[in-house]
Design a protein around this motif. Structure first.
Motif, PDB file in Angstrom:
ATOM      1  N   VAL A 330      39.052  36.911  47.147  1.00  0.00           N
ATOM      2  CA  VAL A 330      39.622  37.261  45.840  1.00  0.00           C
ATOM      3  C   VAL A 330      38.680  36.846  44.724  1.00  0.00           C
ATOM      4  CG1 VAL A 330      41.474  36.740  44.208  1.00  0.00           C
ATOM      5  CG2 VAL A 330      42.018  37.205  46.604  1.00  0.00           C
ATOM      6  N   SER A 331      38.261  35.603  44.745  1.00  0.00           N
ATOM      7  CA  SER A 331      37.431  35.078  43.654  1.00  0.00           C
ATOM      8  C   SER A 331      36.119  35.827  43.542  1.00  0.00           C
ATOM      9  CB  SER A 331      37.174  33.590  43.889  1.00  0.00           C
ATOM     10  OG  SER A 331      36.314  33.072  42.891  1.00  0.00           O
ATOM     11  N   VAL A 332      35.426  36.019  44.671  1.00  0.00           N
ATOM     12  CA  VAL A 332      34.099  36.639  44.629  1.00  0.00           C
ATOM     13  C   VAL A 332      34.191  38.117  44.278  1.00  0.00           C
ATOM     14  CG1 VAL A 332      32.055  37.202  45.994  1.00  0.00           C
ATOM     15  CG2 VAL A 332      33.094  34.926  46.175  1.00  0.00           C
ATOM     16  N   GLU A 334      36.506  39.779  42.593  1.00  0.00           N
ATOM     17  CA  GLU A 334      36.896  39.972  41.197  1.00  0.00           C
ATOM     18  C   GLU A 334      35.773  39.535  40.247  1.00  0.00           C
ATOM     19  OE1 GLU A 334      39.610  41.450  40.087  1.00  0.00           O
ATOM     20  OE2 GLU A 334      40.458  41.758  42.083  1.00  0.00           O
ATOM     21  N   THR A 335      35.117  38.432  40.569  1.00  0.00           N
ATOM     22  CA  THR A 335      34.046  37.932  39.697  1.00  0.00           C
ATOM     23  C   THR A 335      32.832  38.854  39.721  1.00  0.00           C
ATOM     24  OG1 THR A 335      34.789  35.659  40.061  1.00  0.00           O
ATOM     25  CG2 THR A 335      32.558  35.953  39.208  1.00  0.00           C
ATOM     26  N   LEU A 336      32.436  39.311  40.912  1.00  0.00           N
ATOM     27  CA  LEU A 336      31.282  40.200  40.994  1.00  0.00           C
ATOM     28  C   LEU A 336      31.553  41.543  40.329  1.00  0.00           C
ATOM     29  CD1 LEU A 336      29.827  39.574  44.572  1.00  0.00           C
ATOM     30  CD2 LEU A 336      29.122  38.578  42.388  1.00  0.00           C
ATOM     31  N   PHE A 337      32.810  41.973  40.345  1.00  0.00           N
ATOM     32  CA  PHE A 337      33.123  43.212  39.641  1.00  0.00           C
ATOM     33  C   PHE A 337      32.893  43.049  38.144  1.00  0.00           C
ATOM     34  CE2 PHE A 337      36.161  46.191  37.609  1.00  0.00           C
ATOM     35  CZ  PHE A 337      35.588  47.372  38.049  1.00  0.00           C
ATOM     36  N   ARG A 338      33.258  41.884  37.610  1.00  0.00           N
ATOM     37  CA  ARG A 338      32.981  41.632  36.190  1.00  0.00           C
ATOM     38  C   ARG A 338      31.476  41.616  35.925  1.00  0.00           C
ATOM     39  NH1 ARG A 338      37.140  37.755  36.979  1.00  0.00           N
ATOM     40  NH2 ARG A 338      35.642  36.026  36.962  1.00  0.00           N
ATOM     41  N   VAL A 339      30.720  41.023  36.851  1.00  0.00           N
ATOM     42  CA  VAL A 339      29.261  40.998  36.709  1.00  0.00           C
ATOM     43  C   VAL A 339      28.711  42.422  36.682  1.00  0.00           C
ATOM     44  CG1 VAL A 339      27.099  40.366  37.845  1.00  0.00           C
ATOM     45  CG2 VAL A 339      28.972  38.705  37.728  1.00  0.00           C
ATOM     46  N   ALA A 340      29.125  43.234  37.643  1.00  0.00           N
ATOM     47  CA  ALA A 340      28.626  44.609  37.721  1.00  0.00           C
ATOM     48  C   ALA A 340      29.036  45.407  36.484  1.00  0.00           C
ATOM     49  CB  ALA A 340      29.151  45.280  38.987  1.00  0.00           C
ATOM     50  N   ASP A 341      30.247  45.187  36.009  1.00  0.00           N
ATOM     51  CA  ASP A 341      30.724  45.898  34.824  1.00  0.00           C
ATOM     52  C   ASP A 341      29.882  45.531  33.605  1.00  0.00           C
ATOM     53  OD1 ASP A 341      32.823  47.550  33.469  1.00  0.00           O
ATOM     54  OD2 ASP A 341      33.185  45.655  32.426  1.00  0.00           O
TER      55      ASP A 341
END
Length: 394
Positions: A330-332, A334-341
């Motif tokens: 969950v953490s990774v 969701e966090t990586l999606f924010r990074v990619a965005d």
């Protein structure tokens, strides 16, 4: 782990990173692909180069033993620096997870017939568990499984339908999961090894999806009167749900490792763009709005790295680490999606174009938030655990 072994893992990761950056990244513009992923001709060519460079299946030693999960994180992150890297190095899903499960559960003969070729990068595999949602089949809830296997005249006869069968087209074998009834009438599930192609397994269609990194795509497969000998059973009959957990806990984490590499690369591309691109009299990175997004990315990438290491340590300690893998997934994701965005946003129009792999990384990580369990399912499972522990306290 001894220091020498740690040094070996770091050396392997450095070789994989060099190979991915120097040899595989140039293939990202190769036209041998369709809407679902690279064609097998491209995969085979890249794997031949990985074999020559000594970085094929680098997370598994020559004696068949695996690197620790902590060390595997370094290697898989390095291969993930390109969407093609895991395919080239044979660290991709679903093969990597299937290799892990076969190594834990398969008989010596099954390992020779199925694991050894997969380990050598000779062919691909698939994992058939998910079923069509429109038919009420299993998805995040495997207890809804409708594919059935029954023992008839000494053979197992399987009928049903599977969906999102990643890599089915062109795979050399499948791990097929079906519901079976125990002698006491209780429901269980059994895993079977099925050589492919097989006339009883028919691809009905390929599902168009947001991601495009999987050779063979995601298929809907009809299983029509498939007959299998008892020797096809992976592990013990009726224990498929338990074996799925053996596979899924590490597989969730290795997904995190690979996509951390991809997000790291996307952030490198976005940072390079922000340094070179001028707007309103200065480089983009000197505008606070852009610079702060890249700073947030740096923080998030480090947090993902630490989360992966924490979960890897739990697995290396001999724990099943179901809870830890859910938290990490969950953490990774969701966090990586924010990074990619943020990478897309920093790059503006170029970020949504096919001129770089940034937009692909964005799409792939968006899918990752669903694959191997949607975020909300993992949170629901964690909430149940929290409730149990709270009620158990005096």
């Amino acid at each position: 782990m001894a220091t020498a072994e740690k040094d070996d893992a770091r050396a392997i990761a450095r070789r994989v990173e060099q190979f991915t950056r120097e040899t595989i990244i140039p293939y990202e513009t190769d036209g041998r692909r369709d809407d679902h992923g690279p064609l097998d001709t491209l995969v085979d060519e890249m794997r031949a180069k990985a074999r020559e460079a000594g970085v094929l299946t680098p997370h598994i030693r020559a004696d068949g033993s695996h690197l620790s999960h902590r060390d595997t994180a370094q290697v898989l992150r390095a291969s993930g620096l390109s969407p093609l890297g895991p395919l080239a190095c044979n660290t991709n899903a679903p093969d990597e997870g299937n290799m892990f499960l076969l190594g834990k559960v398969a008989t010596p003969e099954q390992k020779r017939a199925f694991l050894a070729p997969l380990h050598a990068g000779e062919g691909r595999s698939c994992f058939l568990m998910t079923e069509p949602a429109a038919e009420g089949g299993a998805g995040s809830d495997p207890s809804m499984m409708q594919t059935r296997a029954a023992l008839q005249d000494g053979e197992w006869v399987v009928n049903g339908r599977k969906a999102f069968a990643t890599g089915f087209a062109g795979a050399t074998f499948a791990i097929l999961m079906a519901r079976t009834d125990r002698e006491d009438g209780a429901a269980g599930a059994t895993m079977f090894l099925v050589p492919l192609p097989h006339p009883a397994l028919v691809q009905e269609r390929l599902i168009g999806t947001i991601d495009s990194s999987m050779p063979g795509g995601h298929a809907v497969v009809k299983i029509d009167n498939l007959r299998l000998p008892a020797s096809s059973i992976l592990g013990a009959p009726h224990e498929g749900f338990a074996y799925a957990q053996i596979r899924l806990a590490p597989a969730r984490l290795t997904h995190c490792m690979r996509w951390l590499g991809a997000a790291t690369r996307a952030n490198e591309i976005a940072a390079d763009y922000a340094v070179k691109r001028q707007a309103f009299g200065k480089a983009l990175i000197d505008h606070e709005g852009v610079g702060f997004m890249l700073a947030d990315n740096l923080i998030d990438l480090k947090q993902c790295e630490l989360m992966i290491d924490w979960c890897a340590d739990a697995l290396d300690a001999g724990e099943m680490a179901i809870t830890e893998s859910s938290i990490a997934k969950v953490s990774v994701s969701e966090t990586l999606f924010r990074v990619a965005d943020r990478c897309v946003q920093v790059m503006g129009g170029t970020g949504v174009s096919h001129d770089t792999i940034v937009e692909q990384v964005f799409r792939e990580i968006r899918a990752f938030r669903i694959y191997d369990g949607p975020t909300q399912v993992h949170k629901w499972s964690l909430a149940k655990k929290i409730k149990r522990e709270a009620l158990a306290r005096p």
